[in-house]
Design a protein around this motif. Structure first.
Motif, mmCIF file in Angstrom:
data_model
loop_
_atom_site.group_PDB
_atom_site.id
_atom_site.type_symbol
_atom_site.label_atom_id
_atom_site.label_comp_id
_atom_site.label_asym_id
_atom_site.label_seq_id
_atom_site.Cartn_x
_atom_site.Cartn_y
_atom_site.Cartn_z
ATOM 1 N N SER A 242 -9.933 19.615 -6.124
ATOM 2 C CA SER A 242 -9.645 18.714 -7.242
ATOM 3 C C SER A 242 -8.151 18.665 -7.538
ATOM 4 N N ALA A 243 -7.494 19.829 -7.519
ATOM 5 C CA ALA A 243 -6.051 19.855 -7.749
ATOM 6 C C ALA A 243 -5.310 19.072 -6.669
ATOM 7 N N SER A 244 -5.754 19.209 -5.429
ATOM 8 C CA SER A 244 -5.121 18.470 -4.337
ATOM 9 C C SER A 244 -5.288 16.971 -4.507
ATOM 10 N N MET A 245 -6.450 16.553 -4.985
ATOM 11 C CA MET A 245 -6.672 15.130 -5.193
ATOM 12 C C MET A 245 -5.799 14.592 -6.329
ATOM 13 N N LEU A 246 -5.585 15.411 -7.359
ATOM 14 C CA LEU A 246 -4.663 14.992 -8.415
ATOM 15 C C LEU A 246 -3.251 14.821 -7.861
ATOM 16 N N GLY A 247 -2.829 15.783 -7.045
ATOM 17 C CA GLY A 247 -1.515 15.660 -6.438
ATOM 18 C C GLY A 247 -1.419 14.474 -5.496
ATOM 19 N N LEU A 248 -2.469 14.233 -4.731
ATOM 20 C CA LEU A 248 -2.464 13.096 -3.813
ATOM 21 C C LEU A 248 -2.405 11.783 -4.580
ATOM 22 N N GLY A 249 -3.088 11.726 -5.718
ATOM 23 C CA GLY A 249 -3.025 10.512 -6.529
ATOM 24 C C GLY A 249 -1.608 10.204 -6.989
ATOM 25 N N ARG A 250 -0.870 11.240 -7.375
ATOM 26 C CA ARG A 250 0.524 11.001 -7.767
ATOM 27 C C ARG A 250 1.364 10.616 -6.561
ATOM 28 N N ALA A 251 1.130 11.248 -5.433
ATOM 29 C CA ALA A 251 1.913 10.934 -4.238
ATOM 30 C C ALA A 251 1.681 9.491 -3.795
ATOM 31 N N LEU A 252 0.435 9.034 -3.865
ATOM 32 C CA LEU A 252 0.131 7.665 -3.439
ATOM 33 C C LEU A 252 0.796 6.623 -4.332
ATOM 34 N N GLY A 253 0.877 6.911 -5.627
ATOM 35 C CA GLY A 253 1.389 5.914 -6.560
ATOM 36 C C GLY A 253 2.813 6.125 -7.017
ATOM 37 N N GLU A 254 3.517 7.103 -6.461
ATOM 38 C CA GLU A 254 4.881 7.366 -6.908
ATOM 39 C C GLU A 254 5.808 6.203 -6.557
ATOM 40 N N THR A 255 6.659 5.836 -7.504
ATOM 41 C CA THR A 255 7.466 4.626 -7.356
ATOM 42 C C THR A 255 8.962 4.920 -7.343
ATOM 43 N N MET A 256 9.482 5.385 -8.489
ATOM 44 C CA MET A 256 10.935 5.458 -8.649
ATOM 45 C C MET A 256 11.578 6.454 -7.691
ATOM 46 N N ALA A 257 10.963 7.612 -7.516
ATOM 47 C CA ALA A 257 11.556 8.604 -6.617
ATOM 48 C C ALA A 257 11.611 8.080 -5.188
ATOM 49 N N VAL A 258 10.548 7.405 -4.760
ATOM 50 C CA VAL A 258 10.516 6.860 -3.399
ATOM 51 C C VAL A 258 11.537 5.742 -3.248
ATOM 52 N N ALA A 259 11.611 4.866 -4.242
ATOM 53 C CA ALA A 259 12.563 3.757 -4.166
ATOM 54 C C ALA A 259 14.008 4.249 -4.152
ATOM 55 N N THR A 260 14.276 5.390 -4.781
ATOM 56 C CA THR A 260 15.633 5.927 -4.825
ATOM 57 C C THR A 260 16.036 6.567 -3.504
ATOM 58 N N VAL A 261 15.092 7.176 -2.811
ATOM 59 C CA VAL A 261 15.402 7.938 -1.601
ATOM 60 C C VAL A 261 15.265 7.111 -0.329
ATOM 61 N N LEU A 262 14.242 6.288 -0.252
ATOM 62 C CA LEU A 262 13.910 5.597 0.995
ATOM 63 C C LEU A 262 14.828 4.421 1.258
ATOM 64 N N SER A 263 15.152 4.223 2.533
ATOM 65 C CA SER A 263 15.852 3.017 2.971
ATOM 66 C C SER A 263 14.807 2.061 3.538
ATOM 67 N N PRO A 264 14.298 1.118 2.736
ATOM 68 C CA PRO A 264 13.116 0.349 3.132
ATOM 69 C C PRO A 264 13.410 -0.684 4.207
#
Length: 332
Positions: A242-264
């Motif tokens: 259950s804890a892993s699924m909570l973490g995966l849910g945040r990882a799937l929907g994370e926005t600002m951190a990914v947009a700041t780091v990734l070169s799309p």
């Protein structure tokens, strides 16, 4: 002393049937109010979820019907052109890959930290570590993104070079130089972000293990690791999932951190270390403000796919727990 009842005495009342008192039916005003609030909350949740699904589906149908390319396999995103052409292949690949990298890195470390706090660390140290872990969970994602862009990205060049030297032959870790703004960097950053969530929930689950199980194992001569392997981990396995699924849910929907780091870029690279790629949330955040009406519908269509992926992941986790009842710890 004669205790028999005479004919003039009142017969004793029949035994009271307590089933009506514990039947669970609301008989008091407070019970009725609580029942109504609880039922209304459950219904409201279902209505909200249904409304979100209907809205996403309606706007997605409008977008997909006007797409001149295959929505699932196209490696391009041009929803505002004269002939709209967009697809989610790159976004789906980037979202899944970065989330898998984050889970592979974060879950083992989180479980190890949770076990240390709950079963190895002294009480004062465990309290301090628990407080720090809970504090990390409250850090805004934009702070993680700024730290990742200004500190993590410049310092990952050495790791990328090492991976290329020893694992570059696989093709997955081939590094051609340049800034480390890749899906692998995103996965590392997401792992750091979900680490407090997985650790906190796992720690609380491990603390609920019955002490008599651990003491019985110790009395039989088991070592501390054997106690954890035979008593703690089986009991807390469902909680870790259950804890892993909570973490995966945040990882799937994370926005600002990914947009700041990734070169799309809308490319699918064989190597995780090559710059480029994208995720659903990052693409929506970066393009929504400048998109026209049809472009917004296209972004909403990609959001519907992310919504479905999240539901499937959570459903799969529930099936795993249900099929392996020994994970629940109820029988422990």
């Amino acid at each position: 002393m004669n205790t028999a009842f005479s004919t003039t005495d009142t017969p004793p009342p029949p035994p009271h049937d307590g089933r009506s008192a514990i039947s669970g039916k609301a008989v008091r005003p407070g019970d009725r109010i609580f029942l109504g609030l609880s039922r209304g909350s459950g219904i409201a949740l279902l209505v909200i979820m249904a409304a979100i699904a209907v809205f996403l589906t309606y706007r997605s149908v409008l977008a997909i019907s006007g797409d001149t390319a295959n929505f699932f396999t196209t490696l391009d995103w041009n929803a505002s052109g004269a002939e709209p052409k967009f697809g989610i292949a790159v976004l789906a690949f980037g979202t899944v890959v970065s989330s898998v990298v984050a889970m592979v890195l974060a879950v083992p470390v989180a479980v190890g930290i949770a076990l240390f706090i709950s079963h190895y660390a002294p009480r004062r140290l465990s309290s301090t570590l628990g407080y720090v872990i809970d504090l990390l969970a409250a850090v805004p994602s934009i702070i993680y993104g700024l730290w990742g862009a200004l500190f993590l990205v410049p310092h990952l060049t050495g790791l990328y070079t090492w991976l290329d030297d020893y694992l570059g032959w696989t093709g997955i870790f081939e590094y051609g130089g340049g800034a480390a703004r890749s899906l692998f960097t995103v996965g590392i950053l997401l792992a750091i972000m979900i680490l407090p969530i997985v650790t906190s929930v796992s720690r609380e689950v491990f603390l609920q293990v019955p002490k008599m199980h651990e003491e019985a194992a110790l009395a039989l001569g088991a070592t501390r690791w054997e106690v954890i392997r035979m008593s703690v981990l089986p009991f807390g396995r469902s909680g870790v999932i259950s804890a892993s699924m909570l973490g995966l849910g945040r990882a799937l929907g994370e926005t600002m951190a990914v947009a700041t780091v990734l070169s799309p870029s809308f490319l699918i690279n064989a190597s995780l270390l090559d710059p480029g790629g994208g995720t659903f949330a990052q693409n929506i955040a970066s393009k929504f403000s400048e998109a026209d009406q049809f472009g917004q519908d296209a972004l909403i269509a990609s959001g519907l796919v992310l919504f479905v992926i999240t539901l499937l992941v959570n459903g799969a986790a529930r099936l795993i727990i249900a099929r392996r009842k020994e994970y629940s710890g109820a029988a422990a």
